[in-house]
Design a protein around this motif. Structure first.
Motif, mmCIF file in Angstrom:
data_model
loop_
_atom_site.group_PDB
_atom_site.id
_atom_site.type_symbol
_atom_site.label_atom_id
_atom_site.label_comp_id
_atom_site.label_asym_id
_atom_site.label_seq_id
_atom_site.Cartn_x
_atom_site.Cartn_y
_atom_site.Cartn_z
ATOM 1 N N LEU A 147 17.047 -3.588 -23.577
ATOM 2 C CA LEU A 147 18.256 -4.167 -22.980
ATOM 3 C C LEU A 147 19.378 -4.284 -23.998
ATOM 4 O O LEU A 147 20.518 -3.865 -23.737
ATOM 5 N N ALA A 150 20.661 -0.845 -24.882
ATOM 6 C CA ALA A 150 21.441 -0.211 -23.823
ATOM 7 C C ALA A 150 22.851 -0.766 -23.754
ATOM 8 O O ALA A 150 23.808 -0.032 -23.468
ATOM 9 N N HIS A 151 23.000 -2.062 -24.038
ATOM 10 C CA HIS A 151 24.328 -2.685 -23.999
ATOM 11 C C HIS A 151 25.004 -2.714 -25.371
ATOM 12 O O HIS A 151 26.150 -3.169 -25.481
ATOM 13 N N TRP A 203 24.245 -9.964 -19.566
ATOM 14 C CA TRP A 203 23.938 -8.536 -19.699
ATOM 15 C C TRP A 203 22.642 -8.295 -18.933
ATOM 16 O O TRP A 203 21.615 -8.929 -19.223
ATOM 17 N N TRP A 204 22.656 -7.409 -17.982
ATOM 18 C CA TRP A 204 21.514 -7.194 -17.090
ATOM 19 C C TRP A 204 21.133 -5.718 -17.106
ATOM 20 O O TRP A 204 21.984 -4.829 -17.261
ATOM 21 N N GLY A 205 19.837 -5.460 -16.940
ATOM 22 C CA GLY A 205 19.374 -4.082 -16.840
ATOM 23 C C GLY A 205 18.108 -4.004 -16.017
ATOM 24 O O GLY A 205 17.269 -4.913 -16.039
ATOM 25 N N LEU A 208 14.772 -0.085 -17.270
ATOM 26 C CA LEU A 208 15.251 0.326 -18.594
ATOM 27 C C LEU A 208 14.383 1.444 -19.161
ATOM 28 O O LEU A 208 13.161 1.381 -19.127
ATOM 29 N N GLU A 213 17.627 4.002 -14.565
ATOM 30 C CA GLU A 213 18.161 2.841 -15.272
ATOM 31 C C GLU A 213 19.523 2.426 -14.712
ATOM 32 O O GLU A 213 20.394 3.251 -14.459
ATOM 33 N N LEU A 215 22.616 -0.703 -15.275
ATOM 34 C CA LEU A 215 23.112 -1.744 -16.168
ATOM 35 C C LEU A 215 24.329 -2.427 -15.564
ATOM 36 O O LEU A 215 25.078 -1.814 -14.792
ATOM 37 N N ASP A 243 13.379 -5.868 -13.944
ATOM 38 C CA ASP A 243 14.660 -6.090 -14.588
ATOM 39 C C ASP A 243 14.564 -7.225 -15.595
ATOM 40 O O ASP A 243 13.579 -7.961 -15.650
ATOM 41 N N TYR A 245 17.451 -9.809 -18.153
ATOM 42 C CA TYR A 245 18.844 -10.070 -18.516
ATOM 43 C C TYR A 245 18.926 -11.087 -19.644
ATOM 44 O O TYR A 245 17.985 -11.829 -19.922
#
Length: 255
Positions: A147, A150-151, A203-205, A208, A213, A215, A243, A245
């Protein structure tokens, strides 16, 4: 004597496997792959893909049906009964496929140390008298690491703590004391909706590391409703969702 190897495989992307994980898989005599029902067929497919991509030795790969947790009663009691049932399923597979002992490997989503119960189930095998020799843990990339990657964000503010909790506890007790950064796992709904959103960034995903995926990120008051709708849509589309976050008070990133 059974040597048990619990191998963290990350979040489903074969690129997340470490060299240690690949070596442990190829050194196993048996790899057990749990089936979690047709709604989560993607998960067993990903494990099959990982085995096909990684195995260069003639390792036996066996699939078995994972027992289903009874969610109707007390949470901890239901989880303990579920773990007992999984331990019995492992024991049954060992009796059939490793009757004379050997190296058993189980592929664990993320890492066996973070909100996973494989180590607890392994202790049940030992207490039941099964001849378990060495229990080896091969660490893997967690969904929390995936997570933040990814962000492209740090997990913590400078010199500040982070609390990792569950959706159930967040819904019951609210924002944990003692931290401005909170990571939330195992949320069956959208527990963030129970919080006062002012000054909170999320921030959510979901899925992943997988091809599907998804986001989302932003201030909780504006982004929360979008995440809730997105989560419902993706769950309907795929039949399941995994998920995670992270939320932080005081804005996005403190330098």
């Amino acid at each position: 004597m059974i040597d048990l190897h619990l191998i963290g495989i990350g979040t489903g992307n074969p690129d997340h496997l470490t060299v240690q994980a690949m070596r442990a898989m190829n050194e196993a005599d048996l790899i057990l792959l749990p089936r979690k029902g047709s709604a989560k067929s993607d998960l067993i497919d990903l494990r099959r893909t990982i085995c096909t991509a990684v195995l260069t030795q003639p390792v036996r790969v066996v699939e078995f049906d994972l027992p289903v947790r009874d969610a109707s009663g007390d949470y901890l009691g239901g989880v303990n009964d579920w773990h007992d049932a999984i331990a019995r399923a492992w024991t049954d597979q060992i009796a059939v496929h490793l009757p004379h002992g050997g190296r058993l490997a189980l592929l664990v989503w993320g890492d066996p140390s973070l909100y996973d119960s494989s180590l607890r189930i392994a202790q049940r095998l030992q207490r039941a008298g099964l001849a378990i020799g060495r229990v080896q843990v091969v660490p893997g990339i967690t969904s929390l690491q995936a997570l933040t990657a990814a962000h492209a964000i740090p997990l913590n503010n400078l010199g500040a703590p982070v609390i990792i909790t569950t959706g159930r506890l967040l819904r019951t007790h609210g924002w944990p004391d003692g931290a401005d950064s909170v990571a939330v796992m195992l949320d069956e709904g959208c527990a963030f909706e129970t919080l006062a959103p002012d000054g909170v960034h999320i921030w959510w995903g979901a899925y992943l590391g997988m091809k599907q995926e998804v986001l989302a990120a932003g201030p909780l008051d504006r982004t929360g409703p979008h995440i809730a709708a997105l989560r419902a849509r993706e769950r309907d589309r795929n039949g399941w969702i995994m998920d995670i976050y992270m939320m932080r008070k005081g804005g996005a990133i403190s330098v």
